[in-house]
Design a protein around this motif. Sequence first.
Motif, PDB file in Angstrom:
ATOM      1  N   LYS A  58       0.611  -1.210  -0.030  1.00 26.20           N
ATOM      2  CA  LYS A  58      -0.215  -0.026  -0.045  1.00 26.20           C
ATOM      3  C   LYS A  58       0.900   1.423   0.148  1.00 26.20           C
ATOM      4  N   VAL A  59       1.867   1.067   0.678  1.00 29.01           N
ATOM      5  CA  VAL A  59       2.929   2.585   0.919  1.00 29.01           C
ATOM      6  C   VAL A  59       3.501   2.653  -0.377  1.00 29.01           C
ATOM      7  N   VAL A  60       3.901   1.300  -1.113  1.00 30.56           N
ATOM      8  CA  VAL A  60       4.670   1.472  -2.227  1.00 30.56           C
ATOM      9  C   VAL A  60       3.947   2.226  -3.310  1.00 30.56           C
ATOM     10  N   THR A  61       2.885   1.734  -3.278  1.00 30.99           N
ATOM     11  CA  THR A  61       1.842   2.240  -4.479  1.00 30.99           C
ATOM     12  C   THR A  61       0.975   3.416  -4.284  1.00 30.99           C
ATOM     13  N   SER A  62       1.410   3.977  -2.869  1.00 28.72           N
ATOM     14  CA  SER A  62       0.563   5.115  -2.672  1.00 28.72           C
ATOM     15  C   SER A  62       0.889   6.383  -3.621  1.00 28.72           C
ATOM     16  N   GLU A  63      -0.384   7.354  -3.867  1.00 28.01           N
ATOM     17  CA  GLU A  63      -0.182   8.351  -4.694  1.00 28.01           C
ATOM     18  C   GLU A  63       0.515   9.653  -3.825  1.00 28.01           C
ATOM     19  N   ASN A  64       0.398   9.421  -2.763  1.00 32.13           N
ATOM     20  CA  ASN A  64       0.689  10.632  -1.636  1.00 32.13           C
ATOM     21  C   ASN A  64       2.470  10.575  -1.661  1.00 32.13           C
ATOM     22  N   THR A  65       2.918  11.507  -2.095  1.00 33.53           N
ATOM     23  CA  THR A  65       4.274  11.466  -2.100  1.00 33.53           C
ATOM     24  C   THR A  65       4.896  12.300  -0.743  1.00 33.53           C
ATOM     25  N   ASP A 187      13.464  16.322  -0.934  1.00 29.07           N
ATOM     26  CA  ASP A 187      13.595  16.357   0.316  1.00 29.07           C
ATOM     27  C   ASP A 187      12.018  16.185   0.814  1.00 29.07           C
ATOM     28  N   THR A 188      11.119  16.821   0.346  1.00 30.63           N
ATOM     29  CA  THR A 188       9.808  16.795   0.919  1.00 30.63           C
ATOM     30  C   THR A 188       9.022  15.725   0.449  1.00 30.63           C
ATOM     31  N   MET A 189       9.303  15.137  -0.896  1.00 33.77           N
ATOM     32  CA  MET A 189       8.448  14.310  -1.590  1.00 33.77           C
ATOM     33  C   MET A 189       9.093  12.817  -1.292  1.00 33.77           C
ATOM     34  N   THR A 190       8.299  11.733  -1.016  1.00 34.63           N
ATOM     35  CA  THR A 190       8.983  10.317  -0.844  1.00 34.63           C
ATOM     36  C   THR A 190       8.107   9.451  -1.536  1.00 34.63           C
ATOM     37  N   ARG A 191       8.890   8.610  -2.154  1.00 33.82           N
ATOM     38  CA  ARG A 191       8.168   7.488  -2.906  1.00 33.82           C
ATOM     39  C   ARG A 191       8.783   6.263  -2.329  1.00 33.82           C
ATOM     40  N   PHE A 192       8.249   5.204  -2.175  1.00 38.16           N
ATOM     41  CA  PHE A 192       8.857   4.022  -1.536  1.00 38.16           C
ATOM     42  C   PHE A 192       8.650   2.755  -2.856  1.00 38.16           C
ATOM     43  N   VAL A 193       9.999   2.150  -2.928  1.00 40.49           N
ATOM     44  CA  VAL A 193       9.961   0.960  -3.965  1.00 40.49           C
ATOM     45  C   VAL A 193      10.604  -0.105  -2.935  1.00 40.49           C
ATOM     46  N   ARG A 194      10.166  -1.416  -3.451  1.00 36.47           N
ATOM     47  CA  ARG A 194      10.606  -2.585  -2.995  1.00 36.47           C
ATOM     48  C   ARG A 194      12.052  -2.769  -3.535  1.00 36.47           C
ATOM     49  N   GLU A 195      12.848  -3.447  -2.883  1.00 36.73           N
ATOM     50  CA  GLU A 195      14.102  -3.987  -3.445  1.00 36.73           C
ATOM     51  C   GLU A 195      14.157  -5.641  -3.304  1.00 36.73           C
ATOM     52  N   TYR A 196      14.728  -6.130  -4.080  1.00 39.04           N
ATOM     53  CA  TYR A 196      14.747  -7.713  -4.285  1.00 39.04           C
ATOM     54  C   TYR A 196      16.373  -8.125  -4.384  1.00 39.04           C
ATOM     55  N   SER A 197      16.444  -9.130  -3.647  1.00 41.58           N
ATOM     56  CA  SER A 197      17.837  -9.723  -3.874  1.00 41.58           C
ATOM     57  C   SER A 197      17.712 -11.066  -3.846  1.00 41.58           C
ATOM     58  N   ASN A 198      18.781 -11.887  -4.529  1.00 44.79           N
ATOM     59  CA  ASN A 198      18.668 -13.143  -4.540  1.00 44.79           C
ATOM     60  C   ASN A 198      18.805 -14.108  -3.321  1.00 44.79           C
ATOM     61  N   ILE A 199      18.379 -15.191  -3.463  1.00 44.27           N
ATOM     62  CA  ILE A 199      18.613 -16.071  -2.402  1.00 44.27           C
ATOM     63  C   ILE A 199      19.793 -16.778  -2.541  1.00 44.27           C
ATOM     64  N   GLU A 200      20.405 -16.718  -1.784  1.00 42.75           N
ATOM     65  CA  GLU A 200      21.749 -17.450  -1.878  1.00 42.75           C
ATOM     66  C   GLU A 200      22.304 -18.558  -0.940  1.00 42.75           C
ATOM     67  N   ILE A 201      22.528 -19.665  -1.142  1.00 41.12           N
ATOM     68  CA  ILE A 201      22.830 -20.963  -0.456  1.00 41.12           C
ATOM     69  C   ILE A 201      24.322 -21.085  -0.228  1.00 41.12           C
ATOM     70  N   ASN A 202      25.098 -20.075  -0.912  1.00 44.32           N
ATOM     71  CA  ASN A 202      26.416 -20.215  -1.153  1.00 44.32           C
ATOM     72  C   ASN A 202      27.128 -20.451   0.341  1.00 44.32           C
ATOM     73  N   GLY A 203      26.750 -19.561   1.183  1.00 46.66           N
ATOM     74  CA  GLY A 203      27.197 -19.345   2.576  1.00 46.66           C
ATOM     75  C   GLY A 203      27.289 -20.920   3.272  1.00 46.66           C
ATOM     76  N   MET A 204      26.383 -21.560   2.852  1.00 45.06           N
ATOM     77  CA  MET A 204      26.295 -22.955   3.672  1.00 45.06           C
ATOM     78  C   MET A 204      27.092 -24.094   2.815  1.00 45.06           C
ATOM     79  N   THR A 205      27.397 -23.552   1.616  1.00 42.22           N
ATOM     80  CA  THR A 205      28.212 -24.815   0.899  1.00 42.22           C
ATOM     81  C   THR A 205      29.375 -24.918   1.618  1.00 42.22           C
ATOM     82  N   PHE A 206      30.433 -23.885   1.990  1.00 40.58           N
ATOM     83  CA  PHE A 206      31.375 -23.965   2.544  1.00 40.58           C
ATOM     84  C   PHE A 206      31.397 -25.005   3.844  1.00 40.58           C
TER      85      PHE A 206
END
Lengths: 291, 240, 122
Positions: A58-65, A187-206
């Motif tokens: 809801k926040v991300v798609t809000s028209e109210n900046t 400064d006065t106007m704000t818009r929110f966006v999502r950020e995506y990042s990959n799921i990594e299993i590498n840490g466990m591999t070691f």
Amino acid sequence: MSDMATSKVRNNLKMGLAAFGDELKRLLIIGIIIPILLTLPALYMQSRWVKYDKIIEKVVTSENTVDPFSNLTEKEMKFIEKMESDEGLYQLRSSLGFASFMLCGFLVALCIGNLMKNFYGAQAEMTFAVPCKKTVLFAAKFLASTLIIGFVFILFQIQTYMMDEGIGWKDGKFYRISYSYKEELTDTMTRFVREYSNIEINGMTFYFLLVIVAWLGLAFLLSLTGKLQKYMGTIPCAICICTTTVVLFFAAVAGILYGDSYDNVPLMLTAPVVLFVLDLLMIRKYDRVSS
Amino acid sequence: MNDLLKIDNLTRTYGKKKVLDGLDLTIGTGKIVGLLAPNGEGKTTFFRLVMGLLTKSDGTILIDGQEPSEVTNSYVSYLPDHYILGSFHSIRGAMKHMKKYFSDFDEEKALSLMKRLKFKPNQRLASLSKGQKEQVQLILFLSRKAKLYLLDEPLAAVDPATRDFIVQTILGSFGEENTVIISTHVVLDIELILDEVVMLKNGKVHLQGEADELRSKYGMTINDIFKEEFRFVEGGSENE
Amino acid sequence: MPWAFKENRPIFQQIYDMIVIRILNGTYPMGGKLPSVREMAEEAGVNPNTMQRAMSQLEDTGLAITNRTSGRIVTTDEELLKRIKREYAVAAVEDFLQEMGKLGMSQEDAVSLIQDIGGEKK
């Protein structure tokens, strides 16, 4: 003759499968049931995160900046705050993480204990005096242990992700919705966006590879002891074993570590594969370590 | 091929020590053989070699014409001298295991023998005494229909009543088509059921013969012959 | 009568003797069936091969006859039984007299002793 050979192969496969099944059954509770139970709270947390993400939507798609949060109800605001900074939830997450971590450690200890007991301890007769090739038995037990350890390690990683943030689906792939919103514009106007990042299993591999190498390495050292007792006394034998341990340890860790940092899969897999082949060669002509 | 077990020049070393040193032995079918030697004379090593649990240093082992392998393990039933059912919860669990790995395992026979000793299949193995555990183990391995039974010190620590039961069970499992080799350092226990006697000394067969012939020849019991032959090695080092 | 062995004599001979005595005293009656080798071996706690050897010897002396249909039976030859009974009795008496001799008793003393004790028992 070829009929006999076929029946020999079939029999070995049957026995190998039986040994594989036995090992899975032995690890059933600690390797499958408890890890799955520990995933339940993580699933609950994930359902909270999904709800959280819906509100953020809801926040991300809000028209109210000027104030994107203005269209949220009070209840929704409270929920967001709770997810972001509640002490209880934080404790739940960290204690669950700790429990899973302990479980991993216990499982590894159990697998290594089973190895010693089955192959070189009092149970060796039960394990090896059966109508099955020793290499097949060894491979079956190794595969079963590896499978369970791998399963628990991956589950542990997934649990961590599920507890820490929402997991979303985008372009046919799972993503972590980390820091789901972010400021932009002036400064006065704000818009929110999502950020995506990959799921990594590498840490466990070691760590996973390290455990596998420990398992295989121990089997190697024990079968080496079995072989050596045929040729030399206790003291030279001990010196040989110590030297081999040190060399094995450095080579294996270095291989996995460098492979990991350069993302070089073949290099990372060298130690486990070499050890596995060596183990098979040694176990083919098995020498029980005398007690 | 009448020789069930044919051993030639079998040698096995532990470091510099030769536990078996050029052992020659031939054993036919339909016999109960006593493998007699004090502790540390390589009885267990010998059995382990036959089962492929150890590799030989030299010589040949042929079981029904074949070298020790997974094939021979399918018709040789080996009862070790120590408890090996530790990873099973109940008697039933151990029986399931036997059934899974040994196609010659006779479940009914095992059950009826268990019943005679008043064991119940769902009994926990951990709740049994040391002697009872050994009885269960003996029943399991004698309930196989094997060509060759290798029993390592089956009477080492049992009371007289159990001794009789074990002797009866051994006799009940034995027939014209199989052979039983019993190792012991307490000869008196099995004296009466032996066809043949093999005594090991210094890694070799020291004396082999039919029990009754040896009795006539020496005018002594096998037990006395054994005591006579091993008078100076008793209390020898324990290394098997 | 339990099976009890002196272990310094070949076991099969001792078994043979014990079975003969059982036949002579009617435990195994004339013409009656003998238990199987396996049964008798388990009962006596001896090796079946040893029992088999004792049985073969019984057949050699003619005390047992193997019949294809009814198994192994005790002979019905009374003459043979009488002869063997006498052999065993003679051996027992000889042993007895030897013992008495060791005690310094003459044959006559021994005979009168037997009569005395026999009279008391009646």
